[in-house]
Write a protein that holds these residues in place. Structure first.
Motif, short mmCIF file in Angstrom:
data_model
loop_
_atom_site.label_atom_id
_atom_site.label_comp_id
_atom_site.label_asym_id
_atom_site.label_seq_id
_atom_site.Cartn_x
_atom_site.Cartn_y
_atom_site.Cartn_z
N ALA A 42 0.82 -1.21 0.00
CA ALA A 42 0.00 0.00 0.00
C ALA A 42 0.86 1.26 0.00
CB ALA A 42 -0.94 0.01 1.21
N TYR A 43 1.82 1.31 0.89
CA TYR A 43 2.65 2.52 0.99
C TYR A 43 3.68 2.60 -0.13
CZ TYR A 43 0.49 4.06 5.29
OH TYR A 43 -0.42 4.54 6.20
N THR A 44 4.06 1.47 -0.69
CA THR A 44 4.90 1.50 -1.90
C THR A 44 4.14 2.15 -3.04
OG1 THR A 44 6.27 -0.43 -1.35
CG2 THR A 44 5.96 0.05 -3.69
N PHE A 45 2.87 1.78 -3.20
CA PHE A 45 2.02 2.38 -4.24
C PHE A 45 1.86 3.88 -4.02
CE2 PHE A 45 -0.61 -1.64 -5.53
CZ PHE A 45 0.56 -2.24 -5.95
N ILE A 46 1.62 4.30 -2.78
CA ILE A 46 1.43 5.71 -2.47
C ILE A 46 2.72 6.50 -2.72
CG2 ILE A 46 0.96 7.38 -0.64
CD1 ILE A 46 -1.52 5.90 -1.54
N ALA A 47 3.83 6.00 -2.20
CA ALA A 47 5.11 6.69 -2.36
C ALA A 47 5.54 6.73 -3.82
CB ALA A 47 6.19 6.00 -1.51
N GLY A 48 5.39 5.61 -4.52
CA GLY A 48 5.77 5.55 -5.93
C GLY A 48 4.92 6.47 -6.79
N SER A 49 3.63 6.56 -6.48
CA SER A 49 2.74 7.46 -7.21
C SER A 49 3.13 8.92 -7.00
CB SER A 49 1.28 7.25 -6.77
OG SER A 49 0.86 5.94 -7.06
N ALA A 50 3.49 9.27 -5.75
CA ALA A 50 3.92 10.64 -5.45
C ALA A 50 5.19 10.98 -6.21
CB ALA A 50 4.14 10.79 -3.94
N GLU A 51 6.13 10.05 -6.25
CA GLU A 51 7.38 10.27 -6.99
C GLU A 51 7.11 10.43 -8.48
OE1 GLU A 51 10.57 7.77 -4.26
OE2 GLU A 51 9.21 6.68 -5.57
N LEU A 52 6.25 9.58 -9.00
CA LEU A 52 5.92 9.64 -10.42
C LEU A 52 5.20 10.93 -10.76
CD1 LEU A 52 6.01 8.21 -13.14
CD2 LEU A 52 3.89 7.03 -12.55
N PHE A 53 4.34 11.40 -9.86
CA PHE A 53 3.63 12.66 -10.07
C PHE A 53 4.60 13.83 -10.19
CE2 PHE A 53 1.29 16.37 -8.23
CZ PHE A 53 0.40 16.54 -9.28
N VAL A 54 5.64 13.84 -9.35
CA VAL A 54 6.66 14.88 -9.42
C VAL A 54 7.38 14.84 -10.77
CG1 VAL A 54 8.85 15.69 -8.45
CG2 VAL A 54 7.00 14.99 -6.92
N LEU A 55 7.73 13.64 -11.22
CA LEU A 55 8.40 13.49 -12.51
C LEU A 55 7.50 13.94 -13.66
CD1 LEU A 55 10.24 10.05 -12.10
CD2 LEU A 55 11.20 12.35 -11.96
N VAL A 56 6.20 13.64 -13.56
CA VAL A 56 5.25 14.07 -14.59
C VAL A 56 5.18 15.59 -14.64
CG1 VAL A 56 2.80 14.16 -15.18
CG2 VAL A 56 3.85 11.98 -14.58
N LEU A 57 5.16 16.22 -13.49
CA LEU A 57 5.13 17.69 -13.44
C LEU A 57 6.40 18.29 -14.07
CD1 LEU A 57 3.68 18.45 -9.88
CD2 LEU A 57 2.50 18.48 -12.09
N LEU A 58 7.53 17.62 -13.87
CA LEU A 58 8.79 18.12 -14.44
C LEU A 58 8.77 18.10 -15.97
CD1 LEU A 58 11.46 16.51 -12.06
CD2 LEU A 58 10.80 18.91 -12.21
N THR A 59 8.00 17.16 -16.55
CA THR A 59 7.94 17.10 -18.02
C THR A 59 7.18 18.29 -18.61
OG1 THR A 59 5.86 15.81 -18.11
CG2 THR A 59 7.94 14.58 -17.92
N HIS A 60 6.53 19.09 -17.75
CA HIS A 60 5.83 20.29 -18.21
C HIS A 60 6.69 21.54 -18.09
CE1 HIS A 60 1.72 18.56 -18.66
NE2 HIS A 60 2.21 17.67 -17.82
N VAL A 61 7.87 21.42 -17.46
CA VAL A 61 8.81 22.54 -17.40
C VAL A 61 9.33 22.78 -18.81
CG1 VAL A 61 10.97 23.38 -16.42
CG2 VAL A 61 9.41 22.01 -15.01
N ARG A 62 9.30 24.04 -19.25
CA ARG A 62 9.55 24.35 -20.66
C ARG A 62 10.86 23.79 -21.19
NH1 ARG A 62 8.40 30.33 -22.71
NH2 ARG A 62 6.31 29.54 -22.15
N PHE A 63 11.97 24.07 -20.50
CA PHE A 63 13.26 23.64 -21.07
C PHE A 63 13.40 22.11 -21.07
CE2 PHE A 63 14.49 23.62 -16.59
CZ PHE A 63 15.41 22.60 -16.51
N ILE A 64 12.74 21.44 -20.11
CA ILE A 64 12.78 19.98 -20.08
C ILE A 64 11.93 19.40 -21.21
CG2 ILE A 64 12.14 17.92 -18.76
CD1 ILE A 64 12.83 19.42 -16.21
N SER A 65 10.72 19.94 -21.40
CA SER A 65 9.84 19.44 -22.47
C SER A 65 10.45 19.73 -23.84
CB SER A 65 8.46 20.07 -22.36
OG SER A 65 8.52 21.47 -22.52
N ASN A 66 11.10 20.89 -23.99
CA ASN A 66 11.76 21.22 -25.26
C ASN A 66 12.88 20.24 -25.56
OD1 ASN A 66 10.07 23.38 -25.71
ND2 ASN A 66 11.49 24.90 -24.87
N ALA A 67 13.65 19.91 -24.52
CA ALA A 67 14.75 18.95 -24.69
C ALA A 67 14.22 17.58 -25.09
CB ALA A 67 15.56 18.86 -23.41
#
Length: 347
Positions: A182-207
């Motif tokens: 349960a907590y692996t799923f919660i922690a992993g989802s939170a980490e993945l959510f942060v990475l997903v948000l980073l893909t919306h940062v302009r210079f990262i998405s452009n790269a």
């Protein structure tokens, strides 16, 4: 016994339909987005059960616990399940289901290399048979879909690694399986959510957009197509398959032990291809059929070995305390050791 077999049946149906449903909606959701949604929902479904187990064992989560969950969440959700989701996109559901069902083979190897666990005779025989079955299905001399196959094998391999690290973390912190999951799923989802948000940062998405194979990971959506029109399929994937599948699996284990619960993953390699033929008319090749039979033989060897071990322990007066059923006794060093094949986590 009847209740545990009913739980096994429900869990098996959920897990065996997973690849088919994920493939069906792969053109409506980003693979990473779907990974995020289903494990976040699955974690929420399992969370009440996990908290009940924590309360019953008199345990509270500390910082070190969250660090362990962050590690297992990274290995499971971000690495293994991302590879798994991509494998479903590029490969056939039935093939990926069978390939992924071989993750215990890799888990046994990692258990030997990392935890220095000895392999019993049944485990060794099952390991060899399963590898042969895997090679028959993959057919390295004539790969027709190398991308999907390689991704499927990598997802199984990394999930095997996650299983062993999760077991290590569980022993270290004294958590049972449902709490770890349960907590692996919660922690992993939170980490993945942060990475997903980073893909919306302009210079990262452009790269990412400047590299052809990275374009699909730029500007990953979060809530796109998350609406009433897709409520049914998201409910099935998140609540029924991911959350419910694991919940009934753990319930079967609590009711009747490790061996009975493990039937879920012994049946899946055969049931998943049958469901794929019925629902999406996926054709079965001769190597696939032969490989499935060989892998099932390996599963039977493991199952028989587990039952024999259970009987021997019972006759000797030793009560087995499976990893998912232990509590603070783990921290006190009171848990009996058992064979590596009986403690391997699978999906």
């Amino acid at each position: 016994m009847r209740k545990s077999l009913l739980c096994v049946l429900i869990s098996t149906l959920m897990f065996s339909s997973m690849e088919i449903v994920l493939k069906a909606v792969s053109n409506q959701f980003s693979p990473i987005q779907l990974n995020l949604i289903r494990f976040f929902i699955g974690g929420l479904v399992l969370l009440p059960l996990a908290n009940h187990h924590l309360k019953r064992a008199g345990q509270k989560l500390m910082l070190l616990d969250w660090l362990v969950f962050a590690l297992t969440g990274f290995l499971c959700i971000i690495v293994s399940m991302t590879l798994y989701q991509l494998a479903i996109v590029y490969g056939k559901p039935a093939t990926i289901a069978v390939l992924f069902s071989c993750n215990p083979v890799f888990a046994l190897i990692f258990a030997f290399l990392i935890l220095h666990e000895k392999l019993n005779r049944a485990s060794m025989i099952s390991l060899v048979i399963s590898v042969i079955g895997l090679l028959i299905i993959v057919n390295p001399a004539n790969l027709t879909n190398p991308v999907g196959t390689i991704l499927g094998i990598l997802s199984a391999l990394t999930f095997g690694l996650y299983s062993i690290i999760s077991r290590w973390g569980s022993i270290l912190e004294g958590f049972d399986g449902i709490t770890m999951t349960a907590y692996t799923f919660i922690a992993g989802s939170a980490e993945l959510f942060v990475l997903v948000l980073l893909t919306h940062v302009r210079f990262i998405s452009n790269a990412m957009n400047s590299i052809s194979w990275m374009k699909q990971f730029a500007n990953i959506p979060v809530l796109t197509n998350v609406n009433l029109a897709h409520f049914g399929v998201l409910f099935f994937i998140g609540v029924c398959v991911t959350g419910g599948g694991f919940a009934f699996y753990f319930l079967a284990m609590e009711l009747d032990g490790v061996s009975i619960a493990s039937l879920v993953f012994f049946i899946k390699p055969a049931l998943a291809p049958i469901l794929a033929m019925i629902t999406i008319h996926e054709k079965m090749t001769t190597p696939m059929l032969v490989g499935i039979v060989v892998i099932l033989i390996g599963s039977v060897v493991t199952f028989i070995g587990n039952r024999v071990s259970d009987k021997e322990l019972k006759n000797s007066g030793v009560v087995r305390e499976p990893l998912i059923e232990n509590d603070k006794a783990v921290k006190n060093g009171k848990v009996q050791s058992d064979s590596s094949s009986e403690r391997v986590e699978k999906i």
